[in-house]
Design a protein around this motif. Sequence first.
Motif, PDB file in Angstrom:
ATOM      1  N   HIS A 148     -55.559   8.164 -52.497  1.00  0.00           N
ATOM      2  CA  HIS A 148     -56.482   9.333 -51.679  1.00  0.00           C
ATOM      3  C   HIS A 148     -55.480   9.821 -50.049  1.00  0.00           C
ATOM      4  CE1 HIS A 148     -59.942   7.492 -54.530  1.00  0.00           C
ATOM      5  NE2 HIS A 148     -59.157   8.551 -54.978  1.00  0.00           N
ATOM      6  N   VAL A 149     -55.643   8.736 -49.495  1.00  0.00           N
ATOM      7  CA  VAL A 149     -54.876   9.114 -48.176  1.00  0.00           C
ATOM      8  C   VAL A 149     -53.578  10.008 -48.607  1.00  0.00           C
ATOM      9  CG1 VAL A 149     -53.786   8.583 -46.202  1.00  0.00           C
ATOM     10  CG2 VAL A 149     -55.503   7.054 -46.831  1.00  0.00           C
ATOM     11  N   ASP A 150     -52.997   9.801 -49.431  1.00  0.00           N
ATOM     12  CA  ASP A 150     -52.096  10.889 -50.013  1.00  0.00           C
ATOM     13  C   ASP A 150     -52.270  12.074 -50.087  1.00  0.00           C
ATOM     14  OD1 ASP A 150     -49.716   8.875 -49.096  1.00  0.00           O
ATOM     15  OD2 ASP A 150     -49.602   8.258 -51.359  1.00  0.00           O
ATOM     16  N   TYR A 151     -53.296  12.537 -51.101  1.00  0.00           N
ATOM     17  CA  TYR A 151     -54.028  13.187 -51.201  1.00  0.00           C
ATOM     18  C   TYR A 151     -54.580  14.265 -50.460  1.00  0.00           C
ATOM     19  CZ  TYR A 151     -53.609  11.411 -56.618  1.00  0.00           C
ATOM     20  OH  TYR A 151     -53.086  11.515 -57.447  1.00  0.00           O
ATOM     21  N   VAL A 152     -54.894  13.972 -49.498  1.00  0.00           N
ATOM     22  CA  VAL A 152     -55.683  14.391 -48.114  1.00  0.00           C
ATOM     23  C   VAL A 152     -54.602  15.429 -47.671  1.00  0.00           C
ATOM     24  CG1 VAL A 152     -57.220  13.598 -45.983  1.00  0.00           C
ATOM     25  CG2 VAL A 152     -57.750  12.725 -48.298  1.00  0.00           C
ATOM     26  N   VAL A 153     -53.945  14.328 -47.021  1.00  0.00           N
ATOM     27  CA  VAL A 153     -52.945  14.536 -45.827  1.00  0.00           C
ATOM     28  C   VAL A 153     -51.609  15.748 -46.581  1.00  0.00           C
ATOM     29  CG1 VAL A 153     -53.113  12.739 -44.320  1.00  0.00           C
ATOM     30  CG2 VAL A 153     -51.054  12.779 -46.412  1.00  0.00           C
ATOM     31  N   MET A 154     -51.506  15.420 -47.767  1.00  0.00           N
ATOM     32  CA  MET A 154     -50.637  16.133 -48.475  1.00  0.00           C
ATOM     33  C   MET A 154     -51.143  17.681 -48.529  1.00  0.00           C
ATOM     34  SD  MET A 154     -48.203  14.541 -51.758  1.00  0.00           S
ATOM     35  CE  MET A 154     -49.517  14.870 -52.644  1.00  0.00           C
ATOM     36  N   VAL A 155     -52.846  18.158 -48.500  1.00  0.00           N
ATOM     37  CA  VAL A 155     -52.995  19.440 -48.926  1.00  0.00           C
ATOM     38  C   VAL A 155     -53.653  19.701 -47.287  1.00  0.00           C
ATOM     39  CG1 VAL A 155     -52.696  18.925 -51.394  1.00  0.00           C
ATOM     40  CG2 VAL A 155     -55.276  18.403 -49.832  1.00  0.00           C
ATOM     41  N   LEU A 156     -54.229  18.486 -46.726  1.00  0.00           N
ATOM     42  CA  LEU A 156     -54.352  19.026 -45.318  1.00  0.00           C
ATOM     43  C   LEU A 156     -54.097  19.873 -44.503  1.00  0.00           C
ATOM     44  CD1 LEU A 156     -57.051  17.235 -43.471  1.00  0.00           C
ATOM     45  CD2 LEU A 156     -55.278  15.996 -42.326  1.00  0.00           C
ATOM     46  N   SER A 157     -52.501  19.746 -44.563  1.00  0.00           N
ATOM     47  CA  SER A 157     -51.767  20.108 -43.683  1.00  0.00           C
ATOM     48  C   SER A 157     -51.347  21.403 -44.209  1.00  0.00           C
ATOM     49  CB  SER A 157     -50.279  19.539 -43.084  1.00  0.00           C
ATOM     50  OG  SER A 157     -49.718  19.050 -44.470  1.00  0.00           O
ATOM     51  N   GLY A 158     -51.201  22.220 -45.129  1.00  0.00           N
ATOM     52  CA  GLY A 158     -51.149  23.333 -45.877  1.00  0.00           C
ATOM     53  C   GLY A 158     -52.024  24.050 -46.999  1.00  0.00           C
ATOM     54  N   LEU A 159     -53.465  23.338 -47.698  1.00  0.00           N
ATOM     55  CA  LEU A 159     -54.318  23.884 -48.257  1.00  0.00           C
ATOM     56  C   LEU A 159     -54.869  25.269 -47.945  1.00  0.00           C
ATOM     57  CD1 LEU A 159     -55.762  24.048 -51.469  1.00  0.00           C
ATOM     58  CD2 LEU A 159     -57.334  22.388 -50.470  1.00  0.00           C
ATOM     59  N   TYR A 160     -55.294  24.938 -46.840  1.00  0.00           N
ATOM     60  CA  TYR A 160     -56.249  26.459 -45.836  1.00  0.00           C
ATOM     61  C   TYR A 160     -54.679  26.991 -45.766  1.00  0.00           C
ATOM     62  CZ  TYR A 160     -60.905  24.661 -45.913  1.00  0.00           C
ATOM     63  OH  TYR A 160     -62.200  24.018 -46.487  1.00  0.00           O
ATOM     64  N   ASN A 161     -54.477  26.378 -45.174  1.00  0.00           N
ATOM     65  CA  ASN A 161     -52.899  28.027 -45.031  1.00  0.00           C
ATOM     66  C   ASN A 161     -52.973  28.825 -45.764  1.00  0.00           C
ATOM     67  OD1 ASN A 161     -52.541  27.125 -42.592  1.00  0.00           O
ATOM     68  ND2 ASN A 161     -51.201  26.456 -43.132  1.00  0.00           N
ATOM     69  N   ILE A 162     -52.784  28.239 -47.281  1.00  0.00           N
ATOM     70  CA  ILE A 162     -52.988  29.031 -48.621  1.00  0.00           C
ATOM     71  C   ILE A 162     -53.410  29.744 -49.222  1.00  0.00           C
ATOM     72  CG2 ILE A 162     -52.030  28.404 -50.957  1.00  0.00           C
ATOM     73  CD1 ILE A 162     -50.718  26.340 -50.436  1.00  0.00           C
ATOM     74  N   VAL A 163     -55.003  28.968 -48.783  1.00  0.00           N
ATOM     75  CA  VAL A 163     -56.160  30.364 -49.052  1.00  0.00           C
ATOM     76  C   VAL A 163     -56.291  31.401 -48.162  1.00  0.00           C
ATOM     77  CG1 VAL A 163     -58.421  29.622 -49.536  1.00  0.00           C
ATOM     78  CG2 VAL A 163     -57.082  27.494 -50.631  1.00  0.00           C
ATOM     79  N   LEU A 164     -56.020  31.001 -47.119  1.00  0.00           N
ATOM     80  CA  LEU A 164     -56.312  32.153 -46.260  1.00  0.00           C
ATOM     81  C   LEU A 164     -54.840  33.483 -46.318  1.00  0.00           C
ATOM     82  CD1 LEU A 164     -56.652  29.790 -42.787  1.00  0.00           C
ATOM     83  CD2 LEU A 164     -58.361  31.644 -43.283  1.00  0.00           C
ATOM     84  N   TYR A 165     -53.904  32.941 -46.844  1.00  0.00           N
ATOM     85  CA  TYR A 165     -52.701  33.854 -46.921  1.00  0.00           C
ATOM     86  C   TYR A 165     -53.688  34.788 -48.205  1.00  0.00           C
ATOM     87  CZ  TYR A 165     -48.153  32.220 -44.135  1.00  0.00           C
ATOM     88  OH  TYR A 165     -48.055  32.737 -43.125  1.00  0.00           O
ATOM     89  N   THR A 166     -53.962  33.974 -48.827  1.00  0.00           N
ATOM     90  CA  THR A 166     -54.637  34.585 -50.648  1.00  0.00           C
ATOM     91  C   THR A 166     -55.644  35.458 -50.460  1.00  0.00           C
ATOM     92  OG1 THR A 166     -53.759  32.616 -51.879  1.00  0.00           O
ATOM     93  CG2 THR A 166     -54.620  34.486 -52.917  1.00  0.00           C
ATOM     94  N   ILE A 167     -55.997  35.102 -49.174  1.00  0.00           N
ATOM     95  CA  ILE A 167     -57.424  35.683 -49.655  1.00  0.00           C
ATOM     96  C   ILE A 167     -57.322  37.527 -48.311  1.00  0.00           C
ATOM     97  CG2 ILE A 167     -59.845  36.488 -48.433  1.00  0.00           C
ATOM     98  CD1 ILE A 167     -60.399  33.825 -49.647  1.00  0.00           C
ATOM     99  N   ILE A 168     -56.489  36.665 -47.104  1.00  0.00           N
ATOM    100  CA  ILE A 168     -55.945  37.911 -45.554  1.00  0.00           C
ATOM    101  C   ILE A 168     -55.407  39.364 -46.033  1.00  0.00           C
ATOM    102  CG2 ILE A 168     -56.060  38.042 -43.094  1.00  0.00           C
ATOM    103  CD1 ILE A 168     -57.369  35.324 -43.190  1.00  0.00           C
ATOM    104  N   ALA A 169     -54.657  37.962 -45.906  1.00  0.00           N
ATOM    105  CA  ALA A 169     -53.292  39.575 -46.782  1.00  0.00           C
ATOM    106  C   ALA A 169     -53.616  40.701 -47.535  1.00  0.00           C
ATOM    107  CB  ALA A 169     -51.739  38.648 -46.950  1.00  0.00           C
ATOM    108  N   PRO A 170     -54.446  40.534 -48.480  1.00  0.00           N
ATOM    109  CA  PRO A 170     -54.119  41.333 -49.289  1.00  0.00           C
ATOM    110  C   PRO A 170     -56.154  42.398 -49.053  1.00  0.00           C
ATOM    111  CG  PRO A 170     -54.686  39.279 -51.004  1.00  0.00           C
ATOM    112  CD  PRO A 170     -54.600  39.056 -49.729  1.00  0.00           C
TER     113      PRO A 170
END
Length: 584
Positions: free
Chosen positions: A125-147
């Motif tokens: 669970h720690v691995d799941y959290v920290v792996m996406v912690l640093s990149g997940l919201y960035n991916i979402v922001l790129y997917t929404i804000i750029a378009p």
Amino acid sequence: MISLYQRMMRVAGSTAPLLRASMFITIASAIVQGIMFAMLYPLFHELIYPDENSIRRLVILGGILVGLVLIDAALRFIINRSDWESYIVAGHELRIKLGEQLRRIPLEDLNDRRVGELNVALSGHVDYVVMVLSGLYNIVLYTIIAPVTTLLITLFVDWRLALALGLIFPFVIPLYRRIRVLSAYGFRASGEAHETVTSNLIEYAQGLGVLRATRQVGPQSVRLQDSLENLRQKQSTAQNWKTIPGLMIATVVQVGILIVTLLGLLWVVGGSLDVAIMLALFAIMVRYSETLAMFANMTTMFDIMETALERIDELLDIEPLPINQPHGNIERFDITFDEVDFEYAADDDSSLDGQVLHDVSFNLPERSLTALVGSSGSGKTTITKLITRYADPQKGAIKIGGVDIRSLEQKELMRHVSVVFQDVYLFDDSIRDNIRMAKLDATDAEVEAAATAANCHEFITRLPDGYDTTVGEIGGSLSGGERQRISIARAILKGAPIVLLDEPTSALDTESEVAVQRAIDKLVEDKTVVVIAHRLSTVVAADTILVLDDGRLVERGTHDALMAENGRYAAMWNAQQQARRWKV
């Protein structure tokens, strides 16, 4: 989404400001990307409708694009650096935080949790959290804000196209919400099934010898096979639940883009739309269509992270046992139970449910030997656990030297108590370090002196690496008597004034029993000793014998006094003496 963000920041620790900064930089980078694609409008116009000034304008546009590319590259470099730093630091801090929490969790709560559950929480669970912690919201922001940025600029180019594109998203929202609900439920269910499998795998590996002896390996290992099948079903169901809504989202996006393309072509044919704008829009839609269609798949990452955060929060939210004020200070070592009632916390999976103490009162003088005797489940082990504050009684008080142990920090309480149980736990480390755990600053000479007193120095020196011999997992490379003597050496080195013994010789052969008994004799010198006695012949010389039955203290006294009463203790003694005369 906001709730998930807040929980994410809670576990981010000292990296939370860095993550927030990374998100703001990501927003800037996404805006830059949106502007870059919006510049296709003037570029296509200049390429399709050139004039004498087109080259100059193309050079200017190219320069702007190059500048935007360099800015975006710099922003992405900063984002990647901060993401990796937050990944490393947040993971380290979260594991330390969970480790510190494990030290504070009441043992009663901790023992209710299976090893697999804790293993998954602390590692997976720690691995799941920290792996996406640093990149997940960035991916979402790129997917929404750029378009969205490109869409806003399109409003100034042709409001009809922008409006048509904007109408796609409202149809996606209810589908996205549906997939989040189904996917979240599926991942929670499969996560719980995964924890069960992990626990059963650990149990299977540790008990493989017994399983082989009873022919319960492979397909015959029912518990493991059932948990594996349950995990397969849960994972399959979770995948099916999110597949159809995901395909529907992708279909809506693709159909929406197709409709916009057809409308654009109609307007081009009708002469109300510049063909250059239409071609630029088509290129933009091709760039964003796959990203938008795959947006639903990001739900999986959110659900993995949310499930992991729930498990981590569940551990972090367990309250430690309260410490009463003012803090106590132990100066003598008599033990008192004052009208103690205790019942284990209800748990359908706990074998301890129903084992209770009822109105138990006694006082054990300092430097005395007290034996606890009684049938299985009578409350003997519960008394020793409560002395170490395994849990707090529902009624009454437990005192050491007149000090209520609820006013003591756990570390301070255990500084005065040594425990030696039947089931010895040794770590997969050297014998020297296993003994030194009791006193980390002990010298090698002190360790060896404790080992000598515990009657184990001789067999240790016969081992190939002596005190540096690694004992294996749970001390598996040593015999039961050898493990027991090492645990006694550890207790001797600690030198605590109170010693709790769950008769450590009951499962040993005669030769090992003699060696361990000699070690115990050294350990208990001038100590307040409480021993759980299974064989009454070993505690005949005890200063006090407490006889328990169904959680109640029914008799107390010396061996001679209890025999004279001809009660429960006398009946137990006579039964054991008669059993010794059995011939097989």
